[in-house]
Design an enzyme around this catalytic site. Structure first.
Site, mmCIF file in Angstrom:
data_model
loop_
_atom_site.group_PDB
_atom_site.id
_atom_site.type_symbol
_atom_site.label_atom_id
_atom_site.label_comp_id
_atom_site.label_asym_id
_atom_site.label_seq_id
_atom_site.Cartn_x
_atom_site.Cartn_y
_atom_site.Cartn_z
ATOM 1 N N GLN A 122 -4.714 -1.261 9.690
ATOM 2 C CA GLN A 122 -4.727 -2.613 9.130
ATOM 3 C C GLN A 122 -5.346 -3.605 10.114
ATOM 4 O O GLN A 122 -5.003 -3.607 11.300
ATOM 5 C CB GLN A 122 -3.279 -3.026 8.775
ATOM 6 C CG GLN A 122 -3.166 -4.343 8.050
ATOM 7 C CD GLN A 122 -3.718 -4.325 6.625
ATOM 8 O OE1 GLN A 122 -3.780 -3.283 5.974
ATOM 9 N NE2 GLN A 122 -4.150 -5.473 6.152
ATOM 10 N N ASP B 125 -11.186 3.149 4.354
ATOM 11 C CA ASP B 125 -11.585 1.737 4.307
ATOM 12 C C ASP B 125 -13.106 1.595 4.171
ATOM 13 O O ASP B 125 -13.602 0.512 3.849
ATOM 14 C CB ASP B 125 -11.167 1.029 5.613
ATOM 15 C CG ASP B 125 -9.916 0.182 5.451
ATOM 16 O OD1 ASP B 125 -9.686 -0.310 4.331
ATOM 17 O OD2 ASP B 125 -9.185 0.013 6.444
ATOM 18 N N LYS C 44 0.830 -1.203 0.000
ATOM 19 C CA LYS C 44 0.000 0.000 0.000
ATOM 20 C C LYS C 44 0.865 1.253 0.000
ATOM 21 O O LYS C 44 0.641 2.179 -0.781
ATOM 22 C CB LYS C 44 -0.932 0.010 1.224
ATOM 23 C CG LYS C 44 -2.109 -0.935 1.109
ATOM 24 C CD LYS C 44 -2.843 -1.106 2.432
ATOM 25 C CE LYS C 44 -3.906 -2.208 2.319
ATOM 26 N NZ LYS C 44 -4.530 -2.560 3.595
HETATM 27 N N1 GUN Z 1 -7.065 -6.544 6.384
HETATM 28 C C1 GUN Z 1 -7.420 -7.293 5.317
HETATM 29 N N2 GUN Z 1 -8.084 -6.541 4.420
HETATM 30 C C2 GUN Z 1 -8.139 -5.291 4.923
HETATM 31 C C3 GUN Z 1 -8.680 -4.059 4.451
HETATM 32 O O1 GUN Z 1 -9.272 -3.962 3.380
HETATM 33 N N3 GUN Z 1 -8.524 -2.997 5.256
HETATM 34 C C4 GUN Z 1 -7.891 -3.077 6.462
HETATM 35 N N4 GUN Z 1 -7.800 -1.973 7.195
HETATM 36 N N5 GUN Z 1 -7.377 -4.199 6.920
HETATM 37 C C5 GUN Z 1 -7.496 -5.287 6.159
#
Ligand code: GUN
Length: 294
Positions: free
Chosen positions: A98, A121, A54
């Site tokens: 995350q 998100d 990311k």
């Molecule tokens: N962990 C797995 N997928 C995601 C996501 O799309 N966002 C976040 N914040 N954590 C994750």
């Protein structure tokens, strides 16, 4: 005949190109560089890879990444204090914590503490409710990516029979809302669904986000259906080496489906591109700048 492979890598690269150009517009015309804070608590290996990927994509789009790596022992109070600081920081347009979080931290409490305007998100109850009500919202990245992939093969979803496998807050529920908004007829299935293969066989559009390696077999798929595989499962291959497979048995499904996403190279790259787009959009709203037309 084998299915059309929906090339998420290429579609995501095109989207990221457009985002990069629009970030340059915002930066040059308005003097603001969109920024996202990515918070990782602990050292879950998969999460560490996602967070690194990311951060790299954010930098490549010309945006600012503020990375926070906290120890697994971080208290809920300390994480809430960091969220409060990021909420107040004008350079931070998006906040991504995350998941999963360590057991001493209540993820719902953390998500609720994030400013809904910075919730890239799309997990905050305000955004969940706005999406469900058909109001403008920050929408979760993976469902947004799925919808873009579907639209690469279907000009309209109106009247389509869509089946969603999995009812998670991150994918199943929000993708259902997006499909409803597109006028598809949506069935949501889960681990307790009776005769799941028969329900899946009804689908013109099958979206699978259940986290079970190669659960969906060829005979679950209606000939010609579009199949979107959200699964990312680490398994040991016949050769003893680790490999990544989806929730769909690709090699056999590709013989029956009309169009299908591969794993890797399908939904995954789209999720990251949509995170960039959400951050850019959130930044424009926060600064009163005309948003991207992407
Ligand atoms: N962990 C797995 N997928 C995601 C996501 O799309 N966002 C976040 N914040 N954590 C994750």
């Amino acid at each position: 005949m084998t299915a059309t492979i929906i090339d998420g890598k290429t579609i995501a690269a095109e989207l990221r190109g457009k985002i990069t150009a629009d970030v340059a517009r915002v930066t040059q015309a308005h003097g603001h560089v969109p920024g996202i804070a990515v918070v990782l608590v602990g050292e879950d290996p998969a999460s560490s890879v996602y967070v690194r990927t990311k951060a790299k994509a954010v930098a490549e789009a010309g945006m600012r990444a503020f990375d926070y790596k906290l120890p697994a022992t971080t208290s809920e109070a300390d994480l809430l204090a960091l969220i409060a600081k990021l909420n107040a920081d004008d350079n931070v347009n998006g906040i991504l914590v995350q998941l999963p979080l360590p057991p001493q931290i209540d993820a719902h409490k953390i998500i609720f503490a994030i400013d809904a305007a910075k919730d890239v998100d799309g997990f905050h109850p305000i955004n969940v409710g706005r999406l469900a009500s058909g109001l403008p919202a920050l929408v979760p990245c993976t469902p947004l990516g799925c919808l873009r992939l579907v639209k690469s093969v279907h000009s309209t979803l109106a009247g389509m029979e869509a089946v969603v496998v999995g009812r998670s807050n991150t994918v199943g529920k929000p993708v259902t809302q997006l499909l409803l908004k597109e006028n598809a007829t949506v069935t949501v299935t889960h681990s307790k669904t009776r005769d799941l293969p028969a329900v899946c066989r009804r689908a013109d559009l099958l979206i699978v986000a259940i986290g079970k390696p190669e659960l969906v077999r060829a005979d679950w798929i209606k000939p010609g259906a579009t199949v979107i595989d959200v699964g990312i499962n680490r398994v040991t291959g016949d050769d003893g080496k680790p490999r990544i497979v989806g929730d769909v048995a690709f090699e056999e499904a590709v013989q029956v489906a009309g169009a299908i996403t591969p794993v890797p190279g399908g939904v995954g790259p789209m999720t990251i591109a949509c995170l960039l787009l959400n951050t850019l959009r959130a930044g424009c709203v926060q600064k009163g700048i005309l948003g991207p037309k992407i």
